[in-house]
Design a protein around this motif. Structure first.
Motif, PDB file in Angstrom:
ATOM      1  N   TYR A  37       5.029 -16.913  25.099  1.00 17.86           N
ATOM      2  CA  TYR A  37       3.870 -16.506  24.297  1.00 17.86           C
ATOM      3  C   TYR A  37       3.058 -17.750  23.952  1.00 17.86           C
ATOM      4  CZ  TYR A  37       7.010 -17.886  20.400  1.00 17.86           C
ATOM      5  OH  TYR A  37       7.862 -18.562  19.561  1.00 17.86           O
ATOM      6  N   LEU A 133      -0.978 -11.896  22.244  1.00 18.38           N
ATOM      7  CA  LEU A 133      -0.404 -10.725  21.552  1.00 18.38           C
ATOM      8  C   LEU A 133       1.098 -10.930  21.330  1.00 18.38           C
ATOM      9  CD1 LEU A 133      -0.543  -7.837  20.411  1.00 18.38           C
ATOM     10  CD2 LEU A 133      -0.220  -6.990  22.757  1.00 18.38           C
ATOM     11  N   LYS A 134       1.779 -11.459  22.356  1.00 10.65           N
ATOM     12  CA  LYS A 134       3.221 -11.734  22.204  1.00 10.65           C
ATOM     13  C   LYS A 134       3.470 -12.780  21.114  1.00 10.65           C
ATOM     14  CE  LYS A 134       4.529 -10.436  26.898  1.00 10.65           C
ATOM     15  NZ  LYS A 134       4.862 -10.898  28.247  1.00 10.65           N
ATOM     16  N   GLN A 137       3.377 -11.049  17.810  1.00  6.66           N
ATOM     17  CA  GLN A 137       4.617 -10.281  17.594  1.00  6.66           C
ATOM     18  C   GLN A 137       5.816 -11.192  17.315  1.00  6.66           C
ATOM     19  OE1 GLN A 137       4.128  -8.232  21.302  1.00  6.66           O
ATOM     20  NE2 GLN A 137       3.307  -6.374  20.342  1.00  6.66           N
ATOM     21  N   LYS A 141       6.648  -9.527  11.755  1.00  8.70           N
ATOM     22  CA  LYS A 141       7.346  -8.254  12.028  1.00  8.70           C
ATOM     23  C   LYS A 141       6.437  -7.101  11.644  1.00  8.70           C
ATOM     24  CE  LYS A 141      10.563  -9.327   9.198  1.00  8.70           C
ATOM     25  NZ  LYS A 141      11.730  -9.525   8.340  1.00  8.70           N
ATOM     26  N   PRO A 142       6.658  -5.919  12.234  1.00  9.61           N
ATOM     27  CA  PRO A 142       5.896  -4.737  11.798  1.00  9.61           C
ATOM     28  C   PRO A 142       6.005  -4.554  10.286  1.00  9.61           C
ATOM     29  CG  PRO A 142       7.067  -4.228  13.810  1.00  9.61           C
ATOM     30  CD  PRO A 142       7.535  -5.600  13.386  1.00  9.61           C
ATOM     31  N   ARG A 154       0.921 -12.130   7.438  1.00 13.73           N
ATOM     32  CA  ARG A 154       0.344 -11.111   8.333  1.00 13.73           C
ATOM     33  C   ARG A 154      -1.183 -11.153   8.295  1.00 13.73           C
ATOM     34  NH1 ARG A 154       4.437  -7.885   6.115  1.00 13.73           N
ATOM     35  NH2 ARG A 154       6.171  -7.613   7.564  1.00 13.73           N
ATOM     36  N   GLN A 175      -2.394  -1.205  19.106  1.00 15.50           N
ATOM     37  CA  GLN A 175      -1.065  -1.771  18.824  1.00 15.50           C
ATOM     38  C   GLN A 175      -1.022  -2.419  17.441  1.00 15.50           C
ATOM     39  OE1 GLN A 175       1.730  -2.053  21.359  1.00 15.50           O
ATOM     40  NE2 GLN A 175       2.705  -2.234  19.358  1.00 15.50           N
ATOM     41  N   LEU A 176      -2.059  -3.212  17.126  1.00 16.04           N
ATOM     42  CA  LEU A 176      -2.082  -3.929  15.847  1.00 16.04           C
ATOM     43  C   LEU A 176      -2.212  -2.963  14.666  1.00 16.04           C
ATOM     44  CD1 LEU A 176      -4.307  -7.035  16.778  1.00 16.04           C
ATOM     45  CD2 LEU A 176      -1.810  -6.852  16.782  1.00 16.04           C
ATOM     46  N   ASP A 179       1.256  -1.292  14.209  1.00 14.88           N
ATOM     47  CA  ASP A 179       2.322  -2.149  13.668  1.00 14.88           C
ATOM     48  C   ASP A 179       2.014  -2.700  12.277  1.00 14.88           C
ATOM     49  OD1 ASP A 179       3.696  -1.713  15.977  1.00 14.88           O
ATOM     50  OD2 ASP A 179       3.256  -3.671  16.882  1.00 14.88           O
ATOM     51  N   TYR A 180       0.724  -2.928  12.008  1.00 13.46           N
ATOM     52  CA  TYR A 180       0.340  -3.600  10.755  1.00 13.46           C
ATOM     53  C   TYR A 180      -0.848  -2.875  10.103  1.00 13.46           C
ATOM     54  CZ  TYR A 180       2.494  -7.052  13.905  1.00 13.46           C
ATOM     55  OH  TYR A 180       3.297  -7.687  14.829  1.00 13.46           O
TER      56      TYR A 180
END
Length: 319
Positions: A37, A133-134, A137, A141-142, A154, A175-176, A179-180
């Motif tokens: 990443y 993106l990795k 992550q 954490k989510p 975050r 995705q974001l 997760d958040y």
């Protein structure tokens, strides 16, 4: 030291930095780590006498990572604002934390310029965007419900992501958000504030840094988290017109007794706040008890802005 081929674009950045820098700047690739990443903590600058070495310690995307650090350096050489830390709370761990967070917020605003230059040089492509993106992550954490003690991290990470992706945010937005949800929405709010006016000069960058310091604290307060208070703790390079340099200090700044000490002397600090935006512009130690009279402060207020900044050896931006 790993043997990495620097591409033409990175070499042109090295040349540009060396053209402006009095010493020499070189890039070194260290070790063989490839985390899979990209993140902005994968390189650092090391001062070696009058020279600077950019050390890249993660080889996942060496040209991207090296170029990121080089453009930051180029911005300093071109007179973009910087941040300084002259105050101490007396608690080294707390000071370190405040400095990291102040620098991170400053860097987020600087990344508007850095990322734009990287894209211009073809150093960000689909692969780098996936690696970024990795990196997110791997950092956060989510989000649990309710939030936890990672909300500040975050918010910083996702705000930086919005700057990095820019118009390409759609590819990772779903995705974001998933997760958040809370911190991504807050990051979007802050992004709107700092992207309202494009950074087209050192002055506009300074203005956006100050705006972010204020808006970030407001968001933390909304979450009932302690504010960072960069308006006081972090000194930001001032920007003056020639006319303002001739004005008396009292016309542009207000001196306040801080609860913190001046780092070098260990004495109680006075912070010079910009009257327009309330940002820390300079820090001076309180005088020795025998000199601590109204005349001491009158003398500072009576100086011209130019004379004070010369005395303090503080750099400033000329508008």
């Amino acid at each position: 030291m790993a043997k990495i081929e620097i591409n033409e674009q990175v070499q042109s950045l090295i040349d540009a930095v060396n053209d402006s820098f009095p010493g020499t700047v070189e890039v070194q690739f260290i070790g063989n780590l490839q985390s899979g990443y990209v993140r902005h903590d994968q390189s650092q600058q090391v001062q070696d006498g009058s020279n600077i070495i950019v050390q890249v310690n993660d080889l996942t995307a060496p040209n991207y990572t090296a170029s990121h650090e080089l453009i930051h350096q180029l911005m300093v050489l071109k007179g973009f604002p910087q941040v300084f830390f002259s105050l101490t709370s007396g608690n080294d761990q707390l000071d370190e934390q405040l400095m990291i967070m102040g620098t991170e917020l400053y860097d987020i605003v600087a990344h508007f310029v850095v990322v734009s230059e990287q894209r211009k040089h073809g150093l960000i492509d689909d692969e780098i965007e996936q690696l970024y993106l990795k990196g997110i992550q791997a950092t956060i954490k989510p989000e649990p419900t309710p939030g936890d003690d990672q909300m500040t991290l975050r918010l910083m990470t996702l705000l930086d992501a919005l700057v990095f992706y820019g118009d390409h945010i759609k590819m990772v937005e779903k995705q974001l958000k998933q997760d958040y949800p809370i911190s991504f929405e807050a990051a979007q709010k802050l992004f709107k504030i700092i992207s309202e006016k494009a950074i087209d000069s050192p002055f506009t960058m300074r203005r956006n840094v100050v705006k972010l310091f204020k808006a970030f604290d407001e968001q933390l307060s909304e979450w009932r988290l302690p504010p960072i208070n960069n308006a006081e703790f972090t000194t930001v390079t001032s920007a003056f017109s020639k006319r303002q340099l001739r004005l008396e200090v009292r016309q542009l700044f207000e001196l306040f007794h801080s609860d913190m000490n001046e780092k070098n002397s260990g004495r109680r600090a006075y912070v010079g706040f910009n009257r327009t935006d309330g940002q820390n512009a300079f820090v001076i130690p309180a005088p020795e008890p025998k000199d601590d009279t109204p005349d001491f402060y009158k003398a500072i207020y009576n100086l011209t802005v130019e004379d004070l900044f010369k005395q303090l050896k503080m750099p400033y931006i000329l508008r």
